[in-house]
Design a protein around this motif. Structure first.
Motif, PDB file in Angstrom:
ATOM      1  N   CYS A  55       0.989  -1.024  -0.077  1.00 58.33           N
ATOM      2  CA  CYS A  55       0.009   0.121   0.091  1.00 58.33           C
ATOM      3  C   CYS A  55       0.928   1.312   0.070  1.00 58.33           C
ATOM      4  O   CYS A  55       2.339   0.959  -0.035  1.00 58.33           O
ATOM      5  CB  CYS A  55      -0.977  -0.145   1.196  1.00 58.33           C
ATOM      6  N   GLY A  83       1.684  10.332   6.416  1.00 53.98           N
ATOM      7  CA  GLY A  83       2.883   9.426   6.028  1.00 53.98           C
ATOM      8  C   GLY A  83       3.200   8.171   6.550  1.00 53.98           C
ATOM      9  O   GLY A  83       2.150   7.347   6.463  1.00 53.98           O
ATOM     10  N   SER A  88       0.920   5.965  14.838  1.00 52.75           N
ATOM     11  CA  SER A  88       1.534   6.476  15.828  1.00 52.75           C
ATOM     12  C   SER A  88       0.902   7.854  16.318  1.00 52.75           C
ATOM     13  O   SER A  88       0.696   7.666  17.610  1.00 52.75           O
ATOM     14  CB  SER A  88       2.924   6.658  15.446  1.00 52.75           C
ATOM     15  N   CYS A 114     -12.491   5.161   7.465  1.00 51.96           N
ATOM     16  CA  CYS A 114     -12.493   4.595   8.482  1.00 51.96           C
ATOM     17  C   CYS A 114     -11.257   3.749   8.727  1.00 51.96           C
ATOM     18  O   CYS A 114     -11.161   2.453   9.183  1.00 51.96           O
ATOM     19  CB  CYS A 114     -13.805   3.440   8.281  1.00 51.96           C
ATOM     20  N   GLU A 138     -14.167   1.927   2.331  1.00 52.49           N
ATOM     21  CA  GLU A 138     -13.697   0.605   2.836  1.00 52.49           C
ATOM     22  C   GLU A 138     -13.640   0.610   4.530  1.00 52.49           C
ATOM     23  O   GLU A 138     -13.648   1.692   5.020  1.00 52.49           O
ATOM     24  CB  GLU A 138     -12.493   0.143   2.454  1.00 52.49           C
ATOM     25  N   SER A 145      -4.703   1.112   6.159  1.00 51.43           N
ATOM     26  CA  SER A 145      -4.011   1.019   7.630  1.00 51.43           C
ATOM     27  C   SER A 145      -3.796  -0.288   7.921  1.00 51.43           C
ATOM     28  O   SER A 145      -2.833  -0.611   8.577  1.00 51.43           O
ATOM     29  CB  SER A 145      -4.889   1.805   8.463  1.00 51.43           C
ATOM     30  N   ALA A 151       4.070  -0.406  14.106  1.00 50.89           N
ATOM     31  CA  ALA A 151       4.908   0.049  15.287  1.00 50.89           C
ATOM     32  C   ALA A 151       5.063   1.571  15.410  1.00 50.89           C
ATOM     33  O   ALA A 151       4.415   2.098  14.906  1.00 50.89           O
ATOM     34  CB  ALA A 151       6.466  -0.171  14.815  1.00 50.89           C
ATOM     35  N   THR A 153       6.331   4.562  15.077  1.00 49.17           N
ATOM     36  CA  THR A 153       7.298   5.444  14.300  1.00 49.17           C
ATOM     37  C   THR A 153       6.578   6.846  14.151  1.00 49.17           C
ATOM     38  O   THR A 153       6.342   7.037  12.927  1.00 49.17           O
ATOM     39  CB  THR A 153       7.084   4.569  12.902  1.00 49.17           C
ATOM     40  N   LEU A 283     -17.272   9.105  -1.679  1.00 49.92           N
ATOM     41  CA  LEU A 283     -17.556  10.383  -2.322  1.00 49.92           C
ATOM     42  C   LEU A 283     -16.727  10.268  -3.444  1.00 49.92           C
ATOM     43  O   LEU A 283     -15.551  10.115  -3.519  1.00 49.92           O
ATOM     44  CB  LEU A 283     -16.954  11.429  -1.226  1.00 49.92           C
TER      45      LEU A 283
END
Ligand SMILES: Cc1cc2nc3c(=O)[nH]c(=O)nc-3n(C[C@H](O)[C@H](O)[C@H](O)COP(=O)(O)OP(=O)(O)OC[C@H]3O[C@@H](n4cnc5c(N)ncnc54)[C@H](O)[C@@H]3O)c2cc1C
Length: 390
Positions: A55, A83, A88, A114, A138, A145, A151, A153, A283
């Motif tokens: 991704c 990013g 985090s 979501c 989705e 995500s 972790a 980061t 959208l």
């Protein structure tokens, strides 16, 4: 789609790989290392890969866009572009966005998206007493995500050094608030969040946790070292002590790990239990914000905002990961930059990440099974080296 692609592209490759002796008791039983430093061996072989995903990180040189925009009769608070730090910074970023949304005085708000940011922002809004509906194309486990490393980061590809001074204060407040929220999730059933030891391996001396991007990438600030050193566990130098790794230089530092399967379920369950509603809705362009009933909307569409708002300040940074069958007995992970590999001891599968050149400004979410298979082989070589040191 990721899974279909994986099965299609990797079937032939995986079939070509001989079933190794990886499952034998020889590989699983003994621990590696000496004295108090005992390490359960990671069983790294391609036939243990259960998932591969690719991704894009939504990078913005100036940092995430968290600001209010008036669109006809609606107030849209943007909260996107995190990013490599979205998980985090999610709590702190959500807090900023909800504070902006609250200034409209509306008690009922909409959140578009979501993923890590949308769901966490929704919980922050509920905790602030607002009624929340999420609209998204989705949801977990099909959002980007879900494919992250998982972790702590908070400064990973979050802004470029050029914009660091403008963004530093906001970053620090988001990082500190998020860090605090994560500590409150420790020890919760299902272990959504845990502290685990991560080892940094090198044959050249390890200089620091410097943020170096790949080829063609901008320089990134080392915010963790500069701004939150007091809450960042310092790396311990182990090079002159007994350690099991087949390299010259080793440091160890504890890291927060997000077990994304358990953690995303927890977020979703809490949101629904507090009366939250999730509707499937895509959208097509910015005019679709006016189709929502709510007058205050928080836009958490991540990389999707690039197309939705024609926002080319979002730069895609491709990343591919593979998961190996979970090994609950493995409590450590490692980064080995010279070999381009990292392994994270996630409960929902040992996460193997390969560094690949050409990821920056690369929007191709094309799965390359060979990339992950080679990474797993390089992990296996490290484990073999650990075994021969015993
Ligand atoms: C390989 C990799 C490893 C990473 N590792 C880490 C890590 O270890 N730690 C960390 O903190 N971060 C990590 N990240 C970064 C992190 O994953 C992202 O910053 C984060 O996922 C962004 O979350 P998001 O909710 O903004 O986006 P997304 O997860 O993409 O969610 C966007 C949501 O918006 C919806 N949406 C999009 N467009 C529309 C539309 N037009 N209409 C309706 N809905 C829409 C989507 O369906 C989805 O629900 C990693 C990223 C990658 C790629």
């Amino acid at each position: 789609m990721q899974r279909r692609q994986f099965l299609k592209h990797s079937a032939a490759l995986l079939a070509a790989i001989p079933v190794s002796s990886a499952l034998s008791s020889e590989n699983t039983a003994a621990t590696l290392g000496t004295g108090s430093a005992q390490f359960s061996p990671i069983i790294a072989s391609a036939d243990r890969i259960i998932e591969m995903n690719v991704c894009t990180r939504p990078f913005r040189a100036q940092g995430p866009r968290i600001e209010t925009e008036r669109m006809r009769r609606k107030t849209v608070v943007h909260n996107y572009g995190h990013g490599g730090s979205g998980w985090s910074l999610s709590w702190g970023s959500g807090l900023l966005a909800v504070e902006m949304a609250k200034t409209t005085g509306q008690q009922q708000i909409a959140i578009v998206g979501c993923g890590a940011i949308g769901l966490t922002t929704a919980l922050v809004a509920q905790q602030a007493g607002l009624k929340v509906s999420i609209y998204a194309k989705e949801r977990f486990p099909f959002v980007r995500s879900y494919f992250a490393t998982g972790a702590w980061t908070p400064a990973s590809r979050i802004c470029s050094s050029e914009h660091a001074s403008d963004f530093a204060e906001r970053w620090e407040s988001m990082a500190r608030y998020s860090h605090r929220r994560f500590q409150s999730l420790l020890g919760v059933a299902g272990d959504p969040v845990e502290w685990r030891d991560m080892y940094n391996l090198s044959n050249a001396s390890i200089t620091s946790n410097e943020m170096r991007g790949g080829r063609g990438e901008p320089r990134y600030p080392d915010f963790e070292k500069e701004l939150i050193k007091d809450i960042t566990p310092q790396a311990v130098e182990l090079s002159n002590q007994p350690h099991p790794f087949p390299v010259r230089y080793v440091t160890r530092a504890p890291s927060l790990i997000f077990n994304i399967a358990a953690y995303s379920r927890l977020l979703m369950d809490e949101f629904l239990a507090a009366g939250g509603i999730i509707e499937n809705f895509e959208l097509k362009d910015r005019s679709d914000f006016s189709a929502l009933d709510e007058r205050t909307i928080i836009n958490c569409t991540g990389y999707g905002a690039r197309e939705l708002l024609a926002d080319d300040t979002i730069v895609p940074v491709r990343g591919q990961t593979a998961k190996l069958i979970p090994q609950p007995e493995v409590h450590y992970g490692f980064h080995y930059a010279e070999r381009g590999i990292s392994v994270y001891p996630r409960r929902d599968g040992l996460l193997v990440q390969a560094g690949a050149g050409g990821d920056f400004d690369n929007a191709r979410e094309n799965l390359n099974p060979e990339e992950s298979i080679r990474a797993v082989e390089r992990v296996a070589a490290v484990v073999e080296g650990m075994r021969s040191k015993v």
